[in-house]
Each structure stands twice: as structure tokens, then as C-alpha cells.
Design a protein around this motif. Structure first.
Motif, PDB file in Angstrom:
ATOM      1  N   GLU A  60      -7.379 -26.856  25.529  1.00 47.94           N
ATOM      2  CA  GLU A  60      -5.794 -27.042  25.424  1.00 47.94           C
ATOM      3  C   GLU A  60      -5.390 -28.096  24.171  1.00 47.94           C
ATOM      4  O   GLU A  60      -4.685 -27.794  23.283  1.00 47.94           O
ATOM      5  CB  GLU A  60      -5.326 -27.574  26.684  1.00 47.94           C
ATOM      6  CG  GLU A  60      -3.972 -27.707  26.490  1.00 47.94           C
ATOM      7  CD  GLU A  60      -3.028 -26.510  26.407  1.00 47.94           C
ATOM      8  OE1 GLU A  60      -2.003 -26.888  25.717  1.00 47.94           O
ATOM      9  OE2 GLU A  60      -3.699 -25.350  26.516  1.00 47.94           O
ATOM     10  N   MET A  61      -6.445 -29.096  24.096  1.00 49.23           N
ATOM     11  CA  MET A  61      -6.168 -29.982  23.056  1.00 49.23           C
ATOM     12  C   MET A  61      -6.284 -29.359  21.690  1.00 49.23           C
ATOM     13  O   MET A  61      -5.506 -29.658  20.959  1.00 49.23           O
ATOM     14  CB  MET A  61      -7.472 -31.371  23.113  1.00 49.23           C
ATOM     15  CG  MET A  61      -6.989 -32.177  24.415  1.00 49.23           C
ATOM     16  SD  MET A  61      -8.383 -33.294  24.428  1.00 49.23           S
ATOM     17  CE  MET A  61      -8.053 -34.178  22.760  1.00 49.23           C
ATOM     18  N   ALA A  62      -7.314 -28.326  21.496  1.00 50.60           N
ATOM     19  CA  ALA A  62      -7.589 -27.911  20.120  1.00 50.60           C
ATOM     20  C   ALA A  62      -6.265 -26.944  19.872  1.00 50.60           C
ATOM     21  O   ALA A  62      -5.851 -26.904  18.634  1.00 50.60           O
ATOM     22  CB  ALA A  62      -8.681 -26.931  20.124  1.00 50.60           C
ATOM     23  N   LYS A  63      -5.700 -26.276  20.917  1.00 49.94           N
ATOM     24  CA  LYS A  63      -4.659 -25.281  20.714  1.00 49.94           C
ATOM     25  C   LYS A  63      -3.421 -26.232  20.255  1.00 49.94           C
ATOM     26  O   LYS A  63      -2.813 -25.954  19.426  1.00 49.94           O
ATOM     27  CB  LYS A  63      -4.187 -24.820  21.938  1.00 49.94           C
ATOM     28  CG  LYS A  63      -3.248 -23.607  21.921  1.00 49.94           C
ATOM     29  CD  LYS A  63      -3.189 -22.810  23.083  1.00 49.94           C
ATOM     30  CE  LYS A  63      -1.749 -23.159  23.640  1.00 49.94           C
ATOM     31  NZ  LYS A  63      -1.603 -22.368  24.857  1.00 49.94           N
ATOM     32  N   GLN A  64      -3.162 -27.434  21.116  1.00 44.10           N
ATOM     33  CA  GLN A  64      -2.091 -28.333  20.489  1.00 44.10           C
ATOM     34  C   GLN A  64      -2.339 -28.560  19.255  1.00 44.10           C
ATOM     35  O   GLN A  64      -1.203 -29.077  18.522  1.00 44.10           O
ATOM     36  CB  GLN A  64      -1.836 -29.355  21.781  1.00 44.10           C
ATOM     37  CG  GLN A  64      -1.454 -28.945  22.955  1.00 44.10           C
ATOM     38  CD  GLN A  64      -1.590 -29.788  24.190  1.00 44.10           C
ATOM     39  OE1 GLN A  64      -1.695 -31.057  23.722  1.00 44.10           O
ATOM     40  NE2 GLN A  64      -1.146 -29.458  25.264  1.00 44.10           N
ATOM     41  N   ALA A  65      -3.438 -29.065  18.898  1.00 38.85           N
ATOM     42  CA  ALA A  65      -3.725 -29.849  17.516  1.00 38.85           C
ATOM     43  C   ALA A  65      -3.794 -28.825  16.429  1.00 38.85           C
ATOM     44  O   ALA A  65      -3.918 -29.234  15.334  1.00 38.85           O
ATOM     45  CB  ALA A  65      -5.015 -30.657  17.559  1.00 38.85           C
ATOM     46  N   LEU A  67      -6.253 -26.967  15.875  1.00 34.59           N
ATOM     47  CA  LEU A  67      -7.900 -27.116  15.187  1.00 34.59           C
ATOM     48  C   LEU A  67      -8.570 -25.963  16.210  1.00 34.59           C
ATOM     49  O   LEU A  67      -8.195 -25.565  17.357  1.00 34.59           O
ATOM     50  CB  LEU A  67      -8.231 -28.357  15.711  1.00 34.59           C
ATOM     51  CG  LEU A  67      -7.517 -29.519  14.964  1.00 34.59           C
ATOM     52  CD1 LEU A  67      -8.350 -31.025  15.370  1.00 34.59           C
ATOM     53  CD2 LEU A  67      -7.817 -29.427  13.299  1.00 34.59           C
ATOM     54  N   SER A  68      -9.698 -25.950  15.644  1.00 31.82           N
ATOM     55  CA  SER A  68     -10.732 -24.745  16.221  1.00 31.82           C
ATOM     56  C   SER A  68     -11.229 -25.594  17.387  1.00 31.82           C
ATOM     57  O   SER A  68     -11.610 -26.892  17.362  1.00 31.82           O
ATOM     58  CB  SER A  68     -11.877 -24.272  15.192  1.00 31.82           C
ATOM     59  OG  SER A  68     -12.777 -25.308  15.183  1.00 31.82           O
ATOM     60  N   TYR A  69     -11.954 -24.832  18.361  1.00 33.36           N
ATOM     61  CA  TYR A  69     -12.487 -25.501  19.578  1.00 33.36           C
ATOM     62  C   TYR A  69     -13.925 -26.249  19.260  1.00 33.36           C
ATOM     63  O   TYR A  69     -13.944 -27.461  19.582  1.00 33.36           O
ATOM     64  CB  TYR A  69     -13.021 -24.499  20.324  1.00 33.36           C
ATOM     65  CG  TYR A  69     -13.682 -24.884  21.702  1.00 33.36           C
ATOM     66  CD1 TYR A  69     -13.059 -25.480  22.863  1.00 33.36           C
ATOM     67  CD2 TYR A  69     -15.115 -24.949  21.895  1.00 33.36           C
ATOM     68  CE1 TYR A  69     -13.986 -26.120  23.942  1.00 33.36           C
ATOM     69  CE2 TYR A  69     -15.860 -25.631  22.918  1.00 33.36           C
ATOM     70  CZ  TYR A  69     -15.302 -25.946  23.920  1.00 33.36           C
ATOM     71  OH  TYR A  69     -15.804 -26.664  24.893  1.00 33.36           O
ATOM     72  N   PRO A  70     -14.524 -25.768  18.175  1.00 35.97           N
ATOM     73  CA  PRO A  70     -15.646 -26.321  17.896  1.00 35.97           C
ATOM     74  C   PRO A  70     -15.718 -27.674  16.982  1.00 35.97           C
ATOM     75  O   PRO A  70     -16.295 -28.714  17.366  1.00 35.97           O
ATOM     76  CB  PRO A  70     -16.670 -25.301  16.839  1.00 35.97           C
ATOM     77  CG  PRO A  70     -15.963 -24.023  17.272  1.00 35.97           C
ATOM     78  CD  PRO A  70     -14.508 -24.369  17.562  1.00 35.97           C
ATOM     79  N   THR A  71     -14.237 -27.629  16.270  1.00 38.12           N
ATOM     80  CA  THR A  71     -13.835 -28.983  15.755  1.00 38.12           C
ATOM     81  C   THR A  71     -13.436 -30.259  16.689  1.00 38.12           C
ATOM     82  O   THR A  71     -13.907 -31.224  16.547  1.00 38.12           O
ATOM     83  CB  THR A  71     -12.542 -28.826  14.609  1.00 38.12           C
ATOM     84  OG1 THR A  71     -13.263 -27.819  13.615  1.00 38.12           O
ATOM     85  CG2 THR A  71     -12.153 -29.860  14.027  1.00 38.12           C
ATOM     86  N   MET A  72     -12.910 -29.528  17.681  1.00 35.29           N
ATOM     87  CA  MET A  72     -12.354 -30.753  18.775  1.00 35.29           C
ATOM     88  C   MET A  72     -13.482 -30.904  19.584  1.00 35.29           C
ATOM     89  O   MET A  72     -13.683 -32.262  20.068  1.00 35.29           O
ATOM     90  CB  MET A  72     -11.238 -29.902  19.840  1.00 35.29           C
ATOM     91  CG  MET A  72     -10.458 -30.949  20.540  1.00 35.29           C
ATOM     92  SD  MET A  72      -9.641 -32.266  19.897  1.00 35.29           S
ATOM     93  CE  MET A  72      -8.155 -31.212  18.886  1.00 35.29           C
TER      94      MET A  72
END
Length: 90
Positions: A60-65, A67-72
């Protein structure tokens, strides 16, 4: 005003030496170490808060930012490493 956590002269972590109640004006003085989360910089503190507010969902944080999941996940891993180092130094 942002709470300073690092000495501008030597980059050592600052301690709290005085607190004051805005209601009754009681003052407490001493030499108190900051909690681990307050030793993080503002961006890292916001990351932890956002993690909490997203119910611990990195996805969810990656989606909001945007960014990709691996980056987050990498950001989270870096922060975990930093918190572990700060805890070791207690």
C-alpha cells in the motif's frame, strides 16, 4: 519548529536536557537520551508513520508513493538496519 537530534558541531546524537509542561509550567531537567524513533531523520520518521497508517502494508505504501514494491521494500530494509544499529548503541 523541528526538533534537532544531531549536534551541529560534531554530529553526535543530542540528549534532551529539559522539558516543560505548557499547562502548569512544571519543568523537568536532567540528561535523557532520545528514544530510537526520534533519532531518525524527519523523512525516516514519516516513513515509519506512513507504514503504521497503512496498517503495515509495504504494498500500500508503494502504491501511495508511486514506487515499485521492491523499491519500497529496499527502503524498509535500509530503515530496519538503521534502527537495529541505533538500538545496539543504546
Amino acid at each position: 519548529m523541528k526538533l534537532p537530534t544531531v549536534c551541529p558541531s560534531c554530529d553526535n546524537t543530542l540528549n534532551v536536557s529539559q522539558m516543560k509542561c505548557p499547562n502548569c509550567k512544571t519543568e523537568i531537567s536532567g540528561d535523557y537520551e532520545l528514544p530510537v524513533l526520534l533519532k531518525l531523520n524527519r523523512e525516516e520518521q514519516e516513513f515509519v508513520l506512513n507504514f503504521f497508517l497503512s496498517s503495515g502494508s509495504i504494498k500500500e505504501m508503494a502504491k501511495q508513493a508511486g514506487l515499485s514494491y521492491p523499491t519500497m521494500r529496499n527502503k524498509m530494509d535500509d530503515l530496519i538496519t538503521k534502527v537495529e544499529q541505533l538500538k545496539t548503541n543504546l
